[in-house]
Design a protein around this motif. Structure first.
Motif, short mmCIF file in Angstrom:
data_model
loop_
_atom_site.label_atom_id
_atom_site.label_comp_id
_atom_site.label_asym_id
_atom_site.label_seq_id
_atom_site.Cartn_x
_atom_site.Cartn_y
_atom_site.Cartn_z
N ASN A 7 -0.05 2.63 -9.05
CA ASN A 7 -0.65 1.29 -9.02
C ASN A 7 -0.19 0.36 -10.14
O ASN A 7 -0.38 -0.84 -10.07
N ALA A 66 0.84 -1.20 0.00
CA ALA A 66 0.00 0.00 0.00
C ALA A 66 0.87 1.25 0.00
O ALA A 66 0.62 2.21 -0.75
N GLU A 107 1.41 4.00 -3.07
CA GLU A 107 1.13 5.42 -2.82
C GLU A 107 2.20 6.29 -3.47
O GLU A 107 1.90 7.35 -4.01
#
Lengths: 575, 80
Positions: A151, A143, A147
């Motif tokens: 992605n 994650a 960030e």
């Protein structure tokens, strides 16, 4: 063939062109070749002389279905021999499309720094400081990485177990949904990655620099035949999508080959509570996904998404081997806790099989009761917490056995067996014992050939024919792991002239002739390479033995022991 | 008549609308029937059948059915 070399000490990245002597090299063939050529066999697996090699399968990134298999090789801290462990997800296809055939990570940062290695769409490779990511579990890690990096990346990473350089540490890879739930679990390669200060490898998606296929039309024609065979086969087209690999629980249990309570029994009385049928029913009733596409280019969709009673995601994919290691092997009949243990292992970066067996050995030694799932979860959490017991557990079953002075430790070369007891399927005794990789079911899965009802012609309780069968299967699997075909897509070999069809694709891609005899000789050469490394690392035939429990303790319900004689075992690879 | 309970594994139960895996199917079949007769009765002859167990013992097509037997029928498997 474009090879990238990363010196973690000098922070230097170089490229070289490598032309392998053998056609069709990728995946395991390539990792084993480089490890044998470049790693001193006697070196410390966690020292600067070991190397970590990443290599997509030869077919990865092509139009051939089910070929996103990513091989990772090194000298193993668990077996102390050569190791290749491969993983699905998206990374193999994405890396192959950058045009890089292998990344060799060598050396070790001398100041304890940590890094992310990034490959962008153009195939440019850069090292980035990763100190802010060190200490993170894998779900939190991906994650955070997304960030910052976006992605559209595949992430291959380690968790706290790899950072602690524990022998059961896995390397996790993201699936199509970007979750770090796919594992190159075996052999402790996560510890090697941790020793090099490499927290993650990031590959940007959508690169278009894949090595060209020399005969594209020929390749496509053969790929179509292969895909049709996968879809024509009932097991890969219907059974796996509906029930996943967990479909194996009930038949293996019925055959008396499901190691239960640290392999004290061959049948688990609550197998029906953790079966593929039960799993699918629970997932459906809670609104999860019993059928899910986990890997690039997959047409089988054997993955699943396990959810809790509120429908919240717990883990993907809950597979047969984990259901066994965290279920029957520790006497646990609760799928919810098995799913949580699977998630925990993915998050900490631990091999579910070695970890489950380590828990089983601890329970067998009397540390906790069999069936105590809560205790199992606490034991695995101890690994992330870095407690003294967590470190023992995280080093795998052999270390747990030593800690408790308990000799019922089902390992070969330090690595745990898988979910097939060798006393009830003698062919697996040969594979576990003789594979250069340690007890590894994927190195030579001979269950079907040992069970008449599945087309097998061998008596599962007899030594007759087992050595030859395991040898041939192991040679075949060395090639399957080299070209990067998913184990479950091997039904594609069921096409008319199936092996010849696959060989045509190797020839079409490479532009060099490749026939069935080449398939066998190259597979044999790969195993010889691996055996050579192990021999030079000090292995003798004594390492090709199962623990005494398998020779001395009859396994209920058939009450058989392993009957393969040592001389027969030693003839497996007497090339 | 004989009564047997049959549990179907893999995807074999798909054509049985009311099938619940935890209960299986309760089947009445002619006395002296064998496993093959049971497969015919269940219309499973066209399906790929792997192992068949009766009361936890592996059996074959010619094995005679026992009254009140628990039958498990599996499809062929592949793995790795």
């Amino acid at each position: 063939m474009n090879i990238v070399r990363v010196d973690m000490n000098a922070r230097k990245i170089t490229r070289e062109i490598f032309e392998p002597a053998f056609t069709g090299m990728g995946g395991r063939g390539l990792t084993s070749f480089f490890i044998n050529r470049e790693v001193p066999p006697g070196c410390d697996p966690l020292g600067p002389d070991n190397k970590l090699v990443f290599a997509p399968g030869f077919f990865s990134g092509s139009t051939l279905v089910n070929t996103s298999r990513f091989s990772i090789g090194a000298k193993s801290p668990m077996t102390r021999g050569i190791k290749e462990s491969n993983v699905g997800g998206t990374v193999a296809a994405d890396m192959a499309r950058t045009g890089i055939s292998a990344i060799i990570v060598e050396g070790r940062p001398n100041n304890g720094q940590s890094f992310i290695l990034k490959v962008d769409q153009k195939g440019d490779v850069t090292l980035h400081d990763a100190d802010q990511y060190w200490g993170k579990r894998t779900y939190d890690l991906v994650a955070s990485i997304k960030e910052f990096y976006g992605n559209k990346i595949s992430i291959t990473c380690i968790g706290p177990a790899g950072e602690q350089q524990l022998s059961a540490a896995s390397i996790q890879a993201t699936d199509r949904d970007g979750r770090p739930c796919r594992a190159a679990g075996r052999g402790g390669l996560g510890a090697v990655m941790g020793s090099k200060g490499l927290k993650a490898l990031i590959i940007e998606k959508s690169a278009t620099n894949a090595e060209p296929i020399q005969d594209l039309e020929g390749f496509k024609a053969s790929a179509k035949i292969f895909a049709k065979a996968v879809m024509d086969d009932e097991f890969s087209a219907e059974i796996l999508p509906e029930l996943g690999s967990a479909v194996l629980v009930e038949p293996i249990n019925a055959a008396g080959a499901f190691p239960t309570r640290n392999a004290r029994e061959g049948q688990f009385e609550d197998a029906d509570k953790i079966s593929g049928e039960a799993l699918a029913q629970i997932i459906k009733s809670r609104g999860g996904k019993p059928n899910h596409k986990g890997c690039s280019g997959c047409i089988i969709n054997c993955s699943n998404e396990y959810v809790d009673e509120k429908g919240e995601f717990i883990t993907s994919s809950l597979e047969y081997e984990t259901i066994w290691s965290m279920g029957g092997m520790i006497g646990n009949n609760d799928l919810d806790s098995i799913a949580r243990l699977d998630r925990l292992c993915d998050d900490i970066g631990l091999d579910t099989m070695s970890t489950g067996v380590a828990v089983a050995v601890a329970m067998d030694a009397g540390y906790k009761e069999f069936g105590d799932a809560k205790a199992a979860i606490e034991m695995v959490e101890d690994v992330a917490r870095g407690t003294a017991f967590g470190k023992i557990l995280g080093h795998g079953p052999e270390m747990v056995g030593k800690h408790f002075n308990h000799d019922r430790v089902p390992v070969v070369k330090g690595q745990s067996i898988a979910a097939y007891d060798p006393r009830a399927i003698q062919g697996m005794a040969v594979t576990y014992s003789t594979s250069p990789m340690g007890a590894d079911h994927t190195a030579g899965w001979v269950v079907d050939s040992n069970l008449e009802a599945f087309g097998g012609t061998l008596d599962p309780f007899s030594a007759q024919g087992q050595v030859e069968n395991s040898r041939n299967t192991q040679i075949h699997m060395a090639m399957v792991d080299t070209v990067g075909i998913c184990d479950f897509a091997q039904t594609g070999f069921g096409a008319p002239d199936g092996l010849e069809n696959v060989c045509k694709m190797i020839a079409a891609k490479s532009g060099k002739p490749f026939c069935e005899a080449d398939w066998k000789s190259t597979g044999k050469m790969i195993i010889q390479t691996e055996l050579e490394f192990n021999k030079n690392a000090g292995f003798t035939k004594e390492q090709d033995r199962l623990p005494r429990m398998f020779y001395e303790e009859p396994l209920p319900p058939h009450n058989k022991v392993v009957v393969i004689q040592d001389d027969d075992m030693d003839s497996t690879f007497a090339f | 008549m004989l009564s047997v309970n049959v549990r179907l594994f893999g995807t074999l139960s798909r054509t049985f609308e009311d099938y619940h895996h935890s209960c299986g199917l309760d089947i009445a079949i002619a006395s002296r029937g064998d496993i093959h007769d049971l497969l015919v009765h269940l219309d499973l002859i066209g399906e790929s059948i792997g192992m068949v167990f009766m009361d936890d013992k592996q059996v074959n097509n010619t094995t005679k059915l026992n009254d009140n037997a628990r039958i498990k029928i599996f499809q062929p498997i592949f793995g790795g």
